[in-house]
Design an enzyme around this catalytic site. Sequence first.
Site, PDB file in Angstrom:
ATOM      1  CG  ASN A  63      -8.979  -0.583  -5.841  1.00  0.00           C
ATOM      2  OD1 ASN A  63      -9.068  -0.859  -4.661  1.00  0.00           O
ATOM      3  ND2 ASN A  63      -9.624   0.432  -6.379  1.00  0.00           N
ATOM      4  CD  GLU A  65      -7.783   4.070  -8.238  1.00  0.00           C
ATOM      5  OE1 GLU A  65      -7.604   5.285  -7.992  1.00  0.00           O
ATOM      6  OE2 GLU A  65      -8.921   3.568  -8.333  1.00  0.00           O
ATOM      7  CG  ASN A  66       0.509   4.710 -12.020  1.00  0.00           C
ATOM      8  OD1 ASN A  66       0.682   5.651 -12.803  1.00  0.00           O
ATOM      9  ND2 ASN A  66       1.502   4.156 -11.359  1.00  0.00           N
ATOM     10  CE1 TYR A  69      -6.052   8.994 -13.256  1.00  0.00           C
ATOM     11  CE2 TYR A  69      -8.138   8.856 -14.430  1.00  0.00           C
ATOM     12  CZ  TYR A  69      -7.309   9.496 -13.520  1.00  0.00           C
ATOM     13  OH  TYR A  69      -7.754  10.619 -12.870  1.00  0.00           O
ATOM     14  CB  CYS A  74      -9.042  -4.885 -10.736  1.00  0.00           C
ATOM     15  SG  CYS A  74      -9.869  -3.900 -11.974  1.00  0.00           S
ATOM     16  CD  GLU A  76     -11.978  -7.782  -8.672  1.00  0.00           C
ATOM     17  OE1 GLU A  76     -11.126  -6.868  -8.692  1.00  0.00           O
ATOM     18  OE2 GLU A  76     -13.194  -7.585  -8.853  1.00  0.00           O
ATOM     19  CB  CYS A 113     -13.830  -5.081 -14.534  1.00  0.00           C
ATOM     20  SG  CYS A 113     -12.130  -5.677 -14.604  1.00  0.00           S
ATOM     21  CB  CYS A 116     -11.268  -9.014 -12.664  1.00  0.00           C
ATOM     22  SG  CYS A 116     -10.125  -7.699 -12.202  1.00  0.00           S
TER      23      CYS A 116
HETATM   24  N1  THU Z   1     -11.923  -2.064  -9.547  1.00  0.00           N
HETATM   25  C1  THU Z   1     -11.514  -3.222  -8.973  1.00  0.00           C
HETATM   26  O1  THU Z   1     -10.529  -3.264  -8.222  1.00  0.00           O
HETATM   27  N2  THU Z   1     -12.220  -4.345  -9.244  1.00  0.00           N
HETATM   28  C2  THU Z   1     -13.336  -4.392 -10.012  1.00  0.00           C
HETATM   29  O2  THU Z   1     -13.870  -5.463 -10.234  1.00  0.00           O
HETATM   30  C3  THU Z   1     -13.905  -3.162 -10.561  1.00  0.00           C
HETATM   31  C4  THU Z   1     -13.059  -1.947 -10.428  1.00  0.00           C
HETATM   32  C5  THU Z   1     -11.154  -0.848  -9.264  1.00  0.00           C
HETATM   33  C6  THU Z   1     -10.371  -0.312 -10.425  1.00  0.00           C
HETATM   34  C7  THU Z   1     -10.220   1.136 -10.043  1.00  0.00           C
HETATM   35  O3  THU Z   1      -9.125   1.266  -9.153  1.00  0.00           O
HETATM   36  C8  THU Z   1     -11.501   1.430  -9.258  1.00  0.00           C
HETATM   37  O4  THU Z   1     -12.026   0.175  -8.865  1.00  0.00           O
HETATM   38  C9  THU Z   1     -12.545   2.187 -10.062  1.00  0.00           C
HETATM   39  O5  THU Z   1     -12.797   1.567 -11.266  1.00  0.00           O
END
Ligand code: THU
Length: 164
Positions: A63, A65-66, A69, A74, A76, A113, A116
Amino acid sequence: MSNSVEIVFSIEVLESAAELSSEDQSLLEIAYKALKDAYAPYSKFNVGTALLLKNGEVVIGNNQENVAYPSGLCAERVALFAAGAQYPDIPVTTIAITAQSDTVSIDEPLAPCGACRQVMCETENRYGQKIKVLLKGDADKIYVINSVSDILPLSFTPDKLAVK
Ligand code: THU
């Protein structure tokens, strides 16, 4: 009178990675290594993904992030879009996903999620190739799912855009 439809799917629950093939074990290990390099300063929730492609190549994601947000992505989708960019003609056969956090314990195998799942579903449809999904959290327990469509029932698929 209303009718109801029951949608049933099965997840294989393994007690440990020892029950996986050696190929799947090593894919999960690669996903675990990948989560170490996640850029997750805001959630402190690191997710790692490893894709096995039909040509034997492995593509990883974690993942990203920024501070704004929603601009982050993610693990995946980082992996699936990288695979689409680098190997546009090669189907994905397996996706291993795992997560680790310093702040929360991830007792159950990580559930990807919805966004994804939609992108995974597109990849299955794009190549006509079922993708096996391997999910793991902190504990040894692993979920094995035979097709992404199992975890995204009633999905929006390309046929819905078919011209009348
Ligand atoms: N996240 C993923 O990378 N994959 C998922 O299937 C669920 C959530 C990440 C997004 C964010 O960077 C962090 O987990 C918290 O939500």
